[in-house]
Design an enzyme around this catalytic site. Sequence first.
Site, mmCIF file in Angstrom:
data_model
loop_
_atom_site.group_PDB
_atom_site.id
_atom_site.type_symbol
_atom_site.label_atom_id
_atom_site.label_comp_id
_atom_site.label_asym_id
_atom_site.label_seq_id
_atom_site.Cartn_x
_atom_site.Cartn_y
_atom_site.Cartn_z
ATOM 1 N N SER A 13 1.662 49.315 37.246
ATOM 2 C CA SER A 13 0.278 49.083 36.818
ATOM 3 C C SER A 13 -0.727 49.768 37.736
ATOM 4 O O SER A 13 -1.846 50.069 37.322
ATOM 5 C CB SER A 13 0.000 47.576 36.767
ATOM 6 O OG SER A 13 0.308 46.966 38.014
ATOM 7 N N ASP A 64 -6.547 40.134 43.322
ATOM 8 C CA ASP A 64 -5.152 39.808 43.614
ATOM 9 C C ASP A 64 -4.609 40.520 44.844
ATOM 10 O O ASP A 64 -3.481 40.269 45.269
ATOM 11 C CB ASP A 64 -4.256 40.121 42.409
ATOM 12 C CG ASP A 64 -4.237 41.608 42.040
ATOM 13 O OD1 ASP A 64 -4.870 42.409 42.760
ATOM 14 O OD2 ASP A 64 -3.600 41.949 41.030
ATOM 15 N N HIS A 75 -4.002 45.328 42.887
ATOM 16 C CA HIS A 75 -4.653 46.315 42.019
ATOM 17 C C HIS A 75 -5.995 46.729 42.630
ATOM 18 O O HIS A 75 -6.517 46.060 43.527
ATOM 19 C CB HIS A 75 -4.818 45.731 40.620
ATOM 20 C CG HIS A 75 -3.509 45.386 39.978
ATOM 21 N ND1 HIS A 75 -3.016 44.101 39.941
ATOM 22 C CD2 HIS A 75 -2.576 46.166 39.380
ATOM 23 C CE1 HIS A 75 -1.830 44.106 39.341
ATOM 24 N NE2 HIS A 75 -1.541 45.347 38.994
#
Length: 603
Positions: A458, A579, A582
């Site tokens: 991601s 988080d 990211h």
Amino acid sequence: MSGKLNQPMKRYMPGIDGLRAISVLAVIAYHFELKWAQGGFQGVGVFFVLSGYLITDQLLMEWTVNKRILIWNFWMRRFRRLLPAMLNMLILVALWLVVTDPTRFLSLIGNFISSVFYVNNWFLIFHEVSYFESFGPVSPIGHLWSLSIEEQFYVIWPIALLIGIKLAPQRGKLVLSMLVLAFVSAITMALMYVPGTDPSRVYYGTDTRAFAILIGAALAVCWPSWKLNKMISPAARVSLDMIGGLGLLMLLILIHRTNEYEDSLYQHGFLSLSLISAVIIAVLVHPGSLLGKIMGCRPLTWLGKHSYSLYIWHYPVIILMRPEAGNEGLEFTQLLLQLAIIVWLSILSYEFIEEPIRKRNFRAKWHRIRHHHSFKPMIGLSVTLIAFFIAQSWITNASKVPSEMAQTVSMQNTVQNEDQQMTDLHQPFTNDDQQTSHDDDVMESPKKGRGITLIGDSLALGVDSYLKALLPDIVVDGKVGRQMSDAQEVVNELQSKGQLGDHLIIELGSNGVFNRSKLKSMLDSLQDKQVYLVTTRVPKSWQNSVNDALKEVAHDYHNVKIIDWYAASENRSELFAQDGVHLNSEGARFYASLLVEHLQQNE
């Protein structure tokens, strides 16, 4: 009359409660992610050895006195001791989730059902749920796998022990048969474990954890507590305490230093832990041991008696009260608050559920409570506190929506960026103190990204548009949750499409550890490429293991270089989303510039 006097008597062993206290504190510290207790998960292994010893000791004493084992009575005693408190916790956690996060509750129904029937460990195995690697909401009942293993043991062991006594009445043969089974279980763990991969299968499995319980059971056969004599020589007492003290010191060192991703842990480490635990237990159950008296001090025995309720309640509290920001640990005041709630709930569970049901005076206990003058005020206070925490949870969930939307935008390859922002991307973002001499050359690269491929997770998706603003022809293949184990398949697919460039960037590792041999096998097939391995920054326990493995593997290949994102992002919390993994727009710009900088250095 003399025969009755010589019959074995069950006695309280306070040192065992002391060992329970140390074990449960280690587990709680591990789940609080305290660095000094990174091996605290091994407390569960100590509990397995303890269970094997105490249950077998109890059954053998029953056999010695009555020449029979009342299996049904044993099962009922175990269920009365364990099931009500766990059911109470499950019901309250389920109600909490239904009120505060019903979607999360629906996703965990299988966990709840499997926990009630004590097969949660196999449920987690079959659904490939990792104990160590997870993003997103963690199950607040993910710790019940160990209770499932113990309850499976309680169901099977009385029957197996009775058969063993009948077939091998001699103590030596019985011990030998148990140790053989323990050896088979330990070998199964060692053979099934694949170095460098997520160890959850062997960690959860009844088959791969049974050796700890069997070692405790074998100790009970050759060292029964009810046969030990308090009258021993001073020299024997000193030797006993020195051996026990050394074992306890080794246990504390393991709790402090062991990492859950160490290959040796699954090859022989858990077996060593079980043997060390057995030695400690052998000393603590001896009535002549001074160490047993020290470990039986009042604070430790209190914690030991409440260890079961502390265990079942600590994890739901930690998970449900965990802050969303993954970049920072708990503040000291938050930790104290959670500890206070854990202790309070464990006291309530012990005093009003566990003990009354075990002593069969549950109705009388609750009758006295209902008619006590402080009952109604306490109910009012409890309702007020519950309402407060539910309201806080609603507010927290509501505040998560904007941040989650922002994170989604940063993870997707979106064309909805502002024109000015996309214009700025053509100037590589660098740290103010680390201005590079070739900033102006980045867009002057003749390749413009042609022949360059990025394979990632991601994080790659989040920097896609930023990279393509700098290198328009770069091929970016990112996928949420992708592991290093998927890399070879992606390489093969890109190669078949003609999209695998001569310069290959691999950004994988944020989602867990990997098998080094598989990575080396893939790199062996890429000897004609220039490969870049990107280190990871992720606030998870596997971060250092992943980065160390990447660097060690890269060292063995002349065509493989490291892009050290971990070092480049040190003390740069402003680059990250909530988080801690990211990236926001600033972080994505910086990340893209870092990759381009390394590519230019090797043109």
